[in-house]
Scaffold this motif. Structure first.
Motif, PDB file in Angstrom:
ATOM      1  N   ARG A 177       1.010  -1.268  -0.144  1.00  0.00           N
ATOM      2  CA  ARG A 177      -0.120   0.177  -0.091  1.00  0.00           C
ATOM      3  C   ARG A 177       0.988   1.182   0.055  1.00  0.00           C
ATOM      4  O   ARG A 177       1.898   1.419   0.509  1.00  0.00           O
ATOM      5  N   GLY A 178       0.122   2.488  -0.534  1.00  0.00           N
ATOM      6  CA  GLY A 178       0.806   3.634  -0.739  1.00  0.00           C
ATOM      7  C   GLY A 178       1.924   3.804  -1.844  1.00  0.00           C
ATOM      8  O   GLY A 178       2.744   4.564  -1.746  1.00  0.00           O
ATOM      9  N   GLN A 179       1.887   2.823  -2.528  1.00  0.00           N
ATOM     10  CA  GLN A 179       2.642   2.942  -4.058  1.00  0.00           C
ATOM     11  C   GLN A 179       2.010   3.078  -5.315  1.00  0.00           C
ATOM     12  O   GLN A 179       2.560   2.984  -6.349  1.00  0.00           O
ATOM     13  N   GLY A 180       0.553   3.418  -5.229  1.00  0.00           N
ATOM     14  CA  GLY A 180       0.083   3.648  -6.308  1.00  0.00           C
ATOM     15  C   GLY A 180      -0.431   2.498  -6.890  1.00  0.00           C
ATOM     16  O   GLY A 180      -1.328   2.613  -8.055  1.00  0.00           O
ATOM     17  N   ILE A 181      -0.643   1.321  -6.474  1.00  0.00           N
ATOM     18  CA  ILE A 181      -0.999   0.104  -6.964  1.00  0.00           C
ATOM     19  C   ILE A 181      -2.540   0.301  -7.279  1.00  0.00           C
ATOM     20  O   ILE A 181      -3.253  -0.319  -8.356  1.00  0.00           O
ATOM     21  N   GLY A 182      -3.122   0.678  -5.941  1.00  0.00           N
ATOM     22  CA  GLY A 182      -4.639   0.864  -6.306  1.00  0.00           C
ATOM     23  C   GLY A 182      -5.204   1.650  -7.068  1.00  0.00           C
ATOM     24  O   GLY A 182      -6.037   1.645  -7.862  1.00  0.00           O
ATOM     25  N   SER A 183      -4.473   2.861  -7.327  1.00  0.00           N
ATOM     26  CA  SER A 183      -4.752   3.630  -8.355  1.00  0.00           C
ATOM     27  C   SER A 183      -4.555   3.188  -9.626  1.00  0.00           C
ATOM     28  O   SER A 183      -5.396   3.492 -10.589  1.00  0.00           O
ATOM     29  N   GLN A 184      -3.534   2.518  -9.630  1.00  0.00           N
ATOM     30  CA  GLN A 184      -3.410   2.057 -11.229  1.00  0.00           C
ATOM     31  C   GLN A 184      -4.361   0.859 -11.674  1.00  0.00           C
ATOM     32  O   GLN A 184      -4.853   0.894 -12.779  1.00  0.00           O
ATOM     33  N   LEU A 185      -4.820   0.072 -10.731  1.00  0.00           N
ATOM     34  CA  LEU A 185      -5.662  -0.753 -10.841  1.00  0.00           C
ATOM     35  C   LEU A 185      -6.990  -0.243 -11.341  1.00  0.00           C
ATOM     36  O   LEU A 185      -7.751  -0.578 -12.187  1.00  0.00           O
ATOM     37  N   LEU A 186      -7.322   0.801 -10.302  1.00  0.00           N
ATOM     38  CA  LEU A 186      -8.732   1.387 -10.605  1.00  0.00           C
ATOM     39  C   LEU A 186      -8.610   2.431 -12.040  1.00  0.00           C
ATOM     40  O   LEU A 186      -9.548   2.466 -12.701  1.00  0.00           O
ATOM     41  N   ASN A 187      -7.477   2.916 -12.363  1.00  0.00           N
ATOM     42  CA  ASN A 187      -7.391   3.801 -13.690  1.00  0.00           C
ATOM     43  C   ASN A 187      -7.416   2.684 -14.758  1.00  0.00           C
ATOM     44  O   ASN A 187      -8.180   3.109 -15.807  1.00  0.00           O
ATOM     45  N   ARG A 188      -6.942   1.562 -14.522  1.00  0.00           N
ATOM     46  CA  ARG A 188      -7.128   0.652 -15.684  1.00  0.00           C
ATOM     47  C   ARG A 188      -8.536   0.214 -15.841  1.00  0.00           C
ATOM     48  O   ARG A 188      -9.289   0.110 -16.965  1.00  0.00           O
ATOM     49  N   ILE A 189      -9.392   0.184 -14.844  1.00  0.00           N
ATOM     50  CA  ILE A 189     -10.562  -0.089 -14.877  1.00  0.00           C
ATOM     51  C   ILE A 189     -11.596   0.765 -15.408  1.00  0.00           C
ATOM     52  O   ILE A 189     -12.410   0.795 -16.293  1.00  0.00           O
ATOM     53  N   LYS A 190     -11.239   2.207 -15.007  1.00  0.00           N
ATOM     54  CA  LYS A 190     -11.950   3.494 -15.467  1.00  0.00           C
ATOM     55  C   LYS A 190     -11.573   3.536 -17.108  1.00  0.00           C
ATOM     56  O   LYS A 190     -12.561   4.101 -17.709  1.00  0.00           O
ATOM     57  N   SER A 191     -10.570   3.121 -17.543  1.00  0.00           N
ATOM     58  CA  SER A 191     -10.197   3.389 -18.938  1.00  0.00           C
ATOM     59  C   SER A 191     -11.083   2.553 -19.816  1.00  0.00           C
ATOM     60  O   SER A 191     -11.418   2.975 -21.093  1.00  0.00           O
ATOM     61  N   GLY A 192     -11.843   1.560 -19.490  1.00  0.00           N
ATOM     62  CA  GLY A 192     -12.849   0.765 -20.083  1.00  0.00           C
ATOM     63  C   GLY A 192     -14.164   1.003 -19.835  1.00  0.00           C
ATOM     64  O   GLY A 192     -14.865  -0.037 -20.289  1.00  0.00           O
ATOM     65  N   CYS A 193     -14.603   1.961 -19.018  1.00  0.00           N
ATOM     66  CA  CYS A 193     -15.957   2.196 -18.386  1.00  0.00           C
ATOM     67  C   CYS A 193     -16.312   3.592 -18.742  1.00  0.00           C
ATOM     68  O   CYS A 193     -15.658   4.547 -18.597  1.00  0.00           O
ATOM     69  N   GLU A 194     -17.686   3.413 -18.727  1.00  0.00           N
ATOM     70  CA  GLU A 194     -18.346   4.970 -18.538  1.00  0.00           C
ATOM     71  C   GLU A 194     -19.068   5.379 -17.301  1.00  0.00           C
ATOM     72  O   GLU A 194     -18.810   6.555 -16.920  1.00  0.00           O
TER      73      GLU A 194
END
Length: 119
Positions: free
Chosen positions: A53-70
């Motif tokens: 935690r605290g290394q941006g991994i959660g943000s990267q996972l979430l951003n990947r999901i966001k890239s394919g969703c409205e």
């Protein structure tokens, strides 16, 4: 969060998420750092191991999901202040709160939603 399932039940649930093709895994130096499970617009799980935690991994996972969703929607517990802060930071808005009567844990929760901004 109270443990309401056995380890075997938790593993079976994780296996079902994987079998459905819902899971994205984050690896760091060959080790699993976290994962996200998504069914359409519903983010079923987002987890990063405590050591990562605290290394941006959660943000990267979430951003990947966001890239394919409205639209993305999710539940988190009212007691989970870190999750609330994380989702608000990432542009989610609160839709509603419940007393937890309808979830397995019987804990008060919050429904969040993110929508892609129109160009």
């Amino acid at each position: 969060m109270p443990r309401i399932h056995t380890r075997a039940e938790d593993l079976a649930h994780a296996g079902a998420l994987i079998a459905r093709g819902w899971v994205t895994v984050a690896e760091l130096e060959g080790a699993v750092a976290g994962f996200a499970a998504q069914d359409g617009k519903d983010l079923d799980a987002l987890y990063v191991s405590a050591a990562m935690r605290g290394q941006g991994i959660g943000s990267q996972l979430l951003n990947r999901i966001k890239s394919g969703c409205e639209v993305i929607e999710l539940w988190t517990f009212q007691a989970n202040m870190l999750a609330q802060s994380f989702y608000l930071k990432h542009g989610f808005i609160e839709l509603r709160r419940t007393d937890g009567a309808d979830n397995d844990e019987r804990l008060p929760d919050i429904r969040y939603q993110w929508k892609r901004e129109a160009a």
